[in-house]
Design a protein around this motif. Sequence first.
Motif, PDB file in Angstrom:
ATOM      1  N   HIS A 147       0.765  -1.177   0.057  1.00 15.08           N
ATOM      2  CA  HIS A 147      -0.016  -0.055   0.021  1.00 15.08           C
ATOM      3  C   HIS A 147       0.776   1.186   0.031  1.00 15.08           C
ATOM      4  CE1 HIS A 147      -4.217  -1.523   0.249  1.00 15.08           C
ATOM      5  NE2 HIS A 147      -3.605  -2.445   1.112  1.00 15.08           N
ATOM      6  N   ALA A 148       1.683   1.311   0.612  1.00 14.93           N
ATOM      7  CA  ALA A 148       2.907   2.616   0.829  1.00 14.93           C
ATOM      8  C   ALA A 148       3.447   2.768  -0.462  1.00 14.93           C
ATOM      9  CB  ALA A 148       4.038   2.299   1.706  1.00 14.93           C
ATOM     10  N   VAL A 149       3.929   1.701  -1.080  1.00 12.92           N
ATOM     11  CA  VAL A 149       4.495   1.941  -2.748  1.00 12.92           C
ATOM     12  C   VAL A 149       3.490   2.321  -3.741  1.00 12.92           C
ATOM     13  CG1 VAL A 149       5.632   0.653  -4.598  1.00 12.92           C
ATOM     14  CG2 VAL A 149       6.212   0.068  -2.318  1.00 12.92           C
ATOM     15  N   ARG A 150       2.317   1.601  -3.563  1.00 13.94           N
ATOM     16  CA  ARG A 150       1.259   2.013  -4.408  1.00 13.94           C
ATOM     17  C   ARG A 150       0.766   3.528  -4.289  1.00 13.94           C
ATOM     18  NH1 ARG A 150      -4.576   1.649  -4.115  1.00 13.94           N
ATOM     19  NH2 ARG A 150      -5.340   1.756  -6.278  1.00 13.94           N
ATOM     20  N   ALA A 151       0.704   3.792  -3.131  1.00 15.58           N
ATOM     21  CA  ALA A 151       0.039   5.187  -2.771  1.00 15.58           C
ATOM     22  C   ALA A 151       1.258   6.364  -3.378  1.00 15.58           C
ATOM     23  CB  ALA A 151       0.009   5.397  -1.454  1.00 15.58           C
ATOM     24  N   LEU A 152       2.473   5.947  -2.996  1.00 15.89           N
ATOM     25  CA  LEU A 152       3.484   6.785  -3.889  1.00 15.89           C
ATOM     26  C   LEU A 152       3.503   7.004  -5.169  1.00 15.89           C
ATOM     27  CD1 LEU A 152       6.173   8.501  -2.941  1.00 15.89           C
ATOM     28  CD2 LEU A 152       7.488   6.499  -3.765  1.00 15.89           C
ATOM     29  N   TYR A 171      13.336  -2.800  -7.918  1.00 15.66           N
ATOM     30  CA  TYR A 171      12.962  -3.850  -6.735  1.00 15.66           C
ATOM     31  C   TYR A 171      13.058  -2.914  -5.471  1.00 15.66           C
ATOM     32  CZ  TYR A 171      17.139  -5.678  -4.603  1.00 15.66           C
ATOM     33  OH  TYR A 171      18.283  -5.970  -3.932  1.00 15.66           O
ATOM     34  N   THR A 172      12.386  -3.264  -4.588  1.00 14.26           N
ATOM     35  CA  THR A 172      12.719  -2.794  -3.150  1.00 14.26           C
ATOM     36  C   THR A 172      12.556  -3.785  -2.101  1.00 14.26           C
ATOM     37  OG1 THR A 172      12.339  -0.913  -1.574  1.00 14.26           O
ATOM     38  CG2 THR A 172      10.621  -1.670  -2.721  1.00 14.26           C
ATOM     39  N   LEU A 232      11.461   5.728   0.366  1.00  7.86           N
ATOM     40  CA  LEU A 232      10.857   5.676  -1.116  1.00  7.86           C
ATOM     41  C   LEU A 232      11.095   6.996  -1.705  1.00  7.86           C
ATOM     42  CD1 LEU A 232       7.617   3.823  -0.425  1.00  7.86           C
ATOM     43  CD2 LEU A 232       9.751   2.778  -1.786  1.00  7.86           C
ATOM     44  N   SER A 233      11.366   8.154  -1.344  1.00 14.74           N
ATOM     45  CA  SER A 233      11.563   9.279  -2.050  1.00 14.74           C
ATOM     46  C   SER A 233      12.835   9.268  -3.257  1.00 14.74           C
ATOM     47  CB  SER A 233      12.014  10.392  -0.849  1.00 14.74           C
ATOM     48  OG  SER A 233      13.351  10.236  -0.405  1.00 14.74           O
ATOM     49  N   ALA A 234      13.581   8.196  -2.802  1.00 11.88           N
ATOM     50  CA  ALA A 234      14.597   7.896  -3.964  1.00 11.88           C
ATOM     51  C   ALA A 234      14.224   7.208  -5.155  1.00 11.88           C
ATOM     52  CB  ALA A 234      15.920   7.064  -3.228  1.00 11.88           C
ATOM     53  N   LEU A 235      13.175   6.694  -5.048  1.00 11.43           N
ATOM     54  CA  LEU A 235      12.716   5.900  -6.288  1.00 11.43           C
ATOM     55  C   LEU A 235      12.635   6.567  -7.502  1.00 11.43           C
ATOM     56  CD1 LEU A 235      11.270   3.247  -7.243  1.00 11.43           C
ATOM     57  CD2 LEU A 235       9.202   4.001  -6.899  1.00 11.43           C
ATOM     58  N   ASP A 275      18.541   7.492   1.931  1.00 14.67           N
ATOM     59  CA  ASP A 275      18.220   7.612   3.327  1.00 14.67           C
ATOM     60  C   ASP A 275      17.707   6.095   3.708  1.00 14.67           C
ATOM     61  OD1 ASP A 275      18.553  10.493   3.296  1.00 14.67           O
ATOM     62  OD2 ASP A 275      16.497  10.880   3.229  1.00 14.67           O
ATOM     63  N   TRP A 276      18.468   5.641   4.520  1.00 15.27           N
ATOM     64  CA  TRP A 276      18.406   4.399   5.050  1.00 15.27           C
ATOM     65  C   TRP A 276      18.136   3.838   6.403  1.00 15.27           C
ATOM     66  CZ3 TRP A 276      20.439  -0.209   7.223  1.00 15.27           C
ATOM     67  CH2 TRP A 276      20.016  -1.295   6.711  1.00 15.27           C
ATOM     68  N   TYR A 277      17.114   3.333   6.672  1.00 13.01           N
ATOM     69  CA  TYR A 277      16.931   2.883   8.236  1.00 13.01           C
ATOM     70  C   TYR A 277      17.014   1.276   8.508  1.00 13.01           C
ATOM     71  CZ  TYR A 277      15.306   7.691   7.575  1.00 13.01           C
ATOM     72  OH  TYR A 277      15.369   8.975   7.340  1.00 13.01           O
ATOM     73  N   ASP A 278      17.741   1.013   9.516  1.00 13.32           N
ATOM     74  CA  ASP A 278      18.034  -0.486   9.652  1.00 13.32           C
ATOM     75  C   ASP A 278      16.746  -1.029  10.163  1.00 13.32           C
ATOM     76  OD1 ASP A 278      19.272  -2.910  10.125  1.00 13.32           O
ATOM     77  OD2 ASP A 278      20.366  -2.232  11.533  1.00 13.32           O
TER      78      ASP A 278
END
Length: 283
Positions: A39-44, A108-109, A117-120, A221-224
Amino acid sequence: METLHAQSGPPAGSGPSPIVLDVVIPVHNEQHVLAASVHAVRALLLEQFPYPFRITVADSGSTDGTLPIARRLAAELREVRVLVVSRKGRGLALKDAWLSSDALVLAYTDVDLSTDLSALFPLVAPLMSGHSDLAIGSRLARGANVVRGVKREFNSRAYNFILQRSLGVRFTDAQCGFKAIRQDVAQQLLPLVEDETWFFDTELLVLAERARLRIHEVPVDWYDDPDSRVRLASTARDDLLGVWRMRRTRRPLEAHLSVLRATLGRGGIDESPVVAEVPSLAG
């Protein structure tokens, strides 16, 4: 390679316009996070991407509720399809999903969405314009913002140092789960990639660089993810074995790579990366 494909929703590529971007999410036992991530990828994409797109959930041997959730999402959301791979393997799932896609750009992610996802769009834009052949998110490039523990930071930097010293690579981050490739490049490059697990990314990039393809890097930006399923010890062992294999198979692959250089028009200056000679990876 034995695979079982299951597709829900409308047929791939249906409609008046071709699919421009196919974002693959490889999964294995990810029932706890899959729906939220899709849902997050689709919304973006619905909000910011002005071209037809698809989200492919590539399931490789899940034994929990991941596959039913994926099929439900595909039944509810016309942009989502499900591809089922008969055995476990992240690289296998990506390879099969990309080779079976009709989209112009393939990405892919990782399902945990550790990469912002702002880097997509910076990732796929150079591929859509034809400027680059592959694009990778990099946690080690200047401008990246990374939040993770000391151990994982050290492992990542050590692995990329090994790649630079033993294989002479120029890219900065092989393992970030955020990459894209043009479909015409994927159709020719992927058959040369042997690994079906976590070394898949590294092998793909090494072969691309040897073929003199243009690799675009995007600082991310990457968060473990504290719930990461990656087993560091076994993954590190497999990665080192993969590096050793690529050192030994460079000469036999050269004929295939020369064809790739000629076909994709990235011949450039006749030069090869300088590879440091080391007696063994253990050293």
